[in-house]
Design a protein around this motif. Structure first.
Motif, PDB file in Angstrom:
ATOM      1  N   HIS A 142     -10.577 -20.984  -8.294  1.00 47.31           N
ATOM      2  CA  HIS A 142      -9.797 -21.335  -9.482  1.00 47.31           C
ATOM      3  C   HIS A 142      -8.292 -21.289  -9.249  1.00 47.31           C
ATOM      4  N   THR A 143      -7.602 -22.187  -9.936  1.00 44.88           N
ATOM      5  CA  THR A 143      -6.143 -22.093 -10.034  1.00 44.88           C
ATOM      6  C   THR A 143      -5.837 -22.403 -11.480  1.00 44.88           C
ATOM      7  N   MET A 144      -5.387 -21.430 -12.227  1.00 42.43           N
ATOM      8  CA  MET A 144      -5.086 -21.709 -13.632  1.00 42.43           C
ATOM      9  C   MET A 144      -3.962 -20.849 -14.164  1.00 42.43           C
ATOM     10  N   LEU A 145      -3.251 -21.447 -15.124  1.00 41.96           N
ATOM     11  CA  LEU A 145      -2.208 -20.721 -15.846  1.00 41.96           C
ATOM     12  C   LEU A 145      -2.760 -20.416 -17.225  1.00 41.96           C
ATOM     13  N   VAL A 146      -2.692 -19.157 -17.605  1.00 41.86           N
ATOM     14  CA  VAL A 146      -3.306 -18.757 -18.865  1.00 41.86           C
ATOM     15  C   VAL A 146      -2.286 -18.036 -19.745  1.00 41.86           C
TER      16      VAL A 146
END
Ligand code: KG4
Ligand code: ZN
Length: 343
Positions: A142-146
């Motif tokens: 995963h690569t995510m900005l939350v």
């Protein structure tokens, strides 16, 4: 006696166990067994071997942790385990073990989203961290900005449209024949690479996008490597250096965009790639120049571990969020970040 949660992680190639004290909000102890050596000769994780090795280790690892803390399962209030996302067979081992223990000792049972575990991991060694904050989750999958507004209140602002950052590290490392696991090896090699010998385009996807795309970069590196006049160590290292620069520049640019959007003053990084030396250095610069508080878990809490699962379980237990004690062994290999997470 304080209420304790026993945490279990088995989503991929690490078997982890941990004990978290709910009432003191504190990690008591944890242990990890890594299967890296087992998978190394195949150049990646072999799911069936992973499941078998989890089976081989999970009981003895738990037993040792209990013994060295003078505890038994009967002393626990709840069991938390990773229910997804991850490898189905590997998840089943942790889920079956957790359910069996909870059933036999009549403990509460809590399935945890592995990604929530990663995002909350910085609380383990930074108790001063407060909500809300921006989280960058960068792992092999995963690569995510939350946007983390509060415990259980998460909005995904952007994510990878193709390869995750860790996956790009691993695939590029494989292409350069650096061995397994590649991410850390590529990063080590980059340290000795000459700066400026190569320049790769930064995949920013337009000026407002918070999404990521790293598969084009991987293909670009392959072409550069194939065309390189020399296939020596120095060329490899210079490519590794520019590859790492490109990934880290891209991550930093997106973090800056998301900070502008949310106006948050706190950033958390989590997941295996957050162990990356250059990323950590650049974030410390951000902290110094822009008055942003950056929280980075220690390396052993960046990569997969059960401490983060026990922590997330502890927070859920405090909020009274338990799974039904129907003793069904539920796993969710493709569990989305926002599914089953709200309070
Ligand atoms: O979070 P994690 O342990 O497992 C997943 O849930 O995916 O992340 C593993 C990923 C791998 O892709 C690995 O290559 C990458 O983290 N990684 C690194 C470094 N250490 C681990 N990538 C770049 N630099 C590192 N130092
Ligand atoms: Zn992970």
């Amino acid at each position: 006696m304080n209420r304790l949660v026993f945490g279990i992680e088995s989503s991929c190639d690490e078997t982890g166990v941990a004990i978290f004290d709910i009432d003191n909000n504190k990690l008591v102890d944890h242990d990890l067994y890594s299967q890296i050596a087992l998978h190394a000769e195949f150049g990646g994780v072999v799911p069936e071997l992973a499941s078998r090795d989890h089976i081989r280790k999970i009981a003895s690892l738990s037993d040792n942790l209990l013994k060295r803390n003078n505890l038994s399962f009967a002393d626990f209030y709840a069991i938390a385990y990773t229910k997804g996302p991850g490898l189905a067979g590997a998840l089943l081992v942790g889920a079956a073990f957790a359910n069996a223990v909870a059933f036999s000792k009549n403990l509460k049972i809590i399935g945890i989203n592995h990604l929530e575990g990663h995002i909350l991991a910085p609380f383990l060694d930074s108790p001063e961290l407060e909500y809300p904050f921006l989280a960058l989750l960068v792992s092999g999958g995963h690569t995510m900005l939350v946007d983390v507004k509060a415990f259980g209140n998460y909005t995904v602002l952007g994510e990878s449209l193709d390869d995750a950052a860790g996956e790009a590290f691993d695939k590029t490392a494989k292409m350069l024949s650096l061995g397994y696991p590649g991410g850390a090896k590529l990063s080590k090699l980059a340290e000795s690479g000459e700066e400026g010998l190569f320049h790769f385009p930064r995949p920013l996807l337009g000026k407002d996008s918070l999404d990521f795309s790293f598969s084009g970069l991987k293909t670009h590196v392959l072409r550069v490597w194939q065309k390189a006049p020399n296939h020596d160590e120095a060329t490899k290292a210079a490519i590794a250096r520019e590859f790492e620069n490109t990934i880290v520049d891209t991550l930093l640019e997106k973090i800056n965009r998301a900070l502008m959007l949310t106006r948050y003053k706190r950033v958390v990084i989590a997941g295996g790639v957050s162990a990356n030396r250059l990323l950590r250095k650049r974030l410390l610069e951000l902290q110094d120049t822009k008055n942003i508080a950056v929280f980075m878990p220690k390396l052993s809490f960046c990569t997969d571990n059960a401490a983060m699962i026990a922590y997330a379980g502890g927070q859920r237990a405090k909020a009274g969020l338990f799974d039904p004690q129907d003793w069904k062994i539920n796993i969710y290999p493709r569990l989305e970040f926002t599914t089953l997470m709200g309070l």
